[in-house]
Scaffold this active site. Sequence first.
Site, PDB file in Angstrom:
ATOM      1  N   GLY A   1      -5.356   2.042  -6.476  1.00 50.29           N
ATOM      2  CA  GLY A   1      -6.191   2.426  -5.388  1.00 50.29           C
ATOM      3  C   GLY A   1      -7.223   1.404  -4.969  1.00 50.29           C
TER       4      GLY A   1
ATOM      5  N   GLY B   1       1.060  -1.325  -0.124  1.00 44.19           N
ATOM      6  CA  GLY B   1       0.034   0.088   0.005  1.00 44.19           C
ATOM      7  C   GLY B   1       0.900   1.246  -0.054  1.00 44.19           C
TER       8      GLY B   1
ATOM      9  N   SER C   1       4.302   6.857   3.625  1.00 44.94           N
ATOM     10  CA  SER C   1       4.864   5.938   4.556  1.00 44.94           C
ATOM     11  C   SER C   1       6.313   5.638   4.078  1.00 44.94           C
ATOM     12  CB  SER C   1       4.121   4.651   4.806  1.00 44.94           C
ATOM     13  OG  SER C   1       3.519   4.060   3.545  1.00 44.94           O
TER      14      SER C   1
ATOM     15  N   HIS D   1      -1.711  -1.204   9.707  1.00 41.06           N
ATOM     16  CA  HIS D   1      -2.240  -0.176   9.815  1.00 41.06           C
ATOM     17  C   HIS D   1      -3.814  -0.147   9.626  1.00 41.06           C
ATOM     18  CE1 HIS D   1      -2.941   4.386   8.784  1.00 41.06           C
ATOM     19  NE2 HIS D   1      -2.529   4.330  10.037  1.00 41.06           N
TER      20      HIS D   1
ATOM     21  N   HIS E   1      -9.001  -2.691   2.130  1.00 44.78           N
ATOM     22  CA  HIS E   1      -9.562  -3.117   3.311  1.00 44.78           C
ATOM     23  C   HIS E   1     -10.759  -4.004   3.213  1.00 44.78           C
ATOM     24  CE1 HIS E   1      -8.102   0.848   5.908  1.00 44.78           C
ATOM     25  NE2 HIS E   1      -7.198  -0.054   5.423  1.00 44.78           N
TER      26      HIS E   1
ATOM     27  N   ASP F   1       2.331  -1.810  -4.686  1.00 44.57           N
ATOM     28  CA  ASP F   1       1.095  -1.273  -4.823  1.00 44.57           C
ATOM     29  C   ASP F   1       0.744  -1.686  -6.089  1.00 44.57           C
ATOM     30  OD1 ASP F   1      -1.328   0.295  -4.868  1.00 44.57           O
ATOM     31  OD2 ASP F   1      -0.323   1.380  -3.258  1.00 44.57           O
TER      32      ASP F   1
HETATM   33 MG    MG Z   1      -4.010   2.707   6.072  1.00 42.83          MG
END
Ligand code: MG
Length: 203
Positions: A67, A38, A44, A161, A136, A63
């Site tokens: 998105g 990600g 990050s 995260h 997610h 990644d």
């Molecule tokens: Mg996050």
Amino acid sequence: MPGIDPQSIKGFLTPEEGAALSDAARECGALGPILEIGGYCGRSAAYLGPMAREAGTILYSLDHHRGSEENQPGWEWHDPELFDKDAGTLDTLPTFRRTIARANLEDCVVALVGPSRAISRHWTTPLGMVFIDGGHTMKAAFDDYRGWASKILPGGILAIHDVFPNPDDGGRPPYEIYRKALASGLFEQISLVRSLALLRALG
Ligand code: MG
């Protein structure tokens, strides 16, 4: 310190979470390379990259750059600036590359562009640290956990995260994989900094 302020880069990691991530990377980089899932626009990576370099290793930033679900048009976390009209989809790779160049991290941050599962299936290099900050959905989160947690060297760190113990604070899948990691007996909790969980891989 990073060459640019990571908080000036699009992203969702808070300064407190970024500092905790940096500390973990500084420590684990001595064990082996660091891999994040990600990469998004590079926030990050701006925290992790300099620590990887300091430890004599590199950061792999994975990644597909299309998105996550919540970044798509019509969703809560959509940013129209990241939409590629020609491709008809999100494309965060150009922004990511600009971030890495601006932060002078091209020598220590390597982008892996593609689906997490396709890459993890063929990955054989043991890692000092893995940071899961990908999709997610249950499928995305479990693909990231199953594909990468087993690549972490004993003593290394699994960071996750968007871990929200209270369902009112956010979605479930990152919390579910965090629970699964702890229940496996293969990891023990170091800390939970806001929504960033840090777990130690046991030997
Ligand atoms: Mg996050």
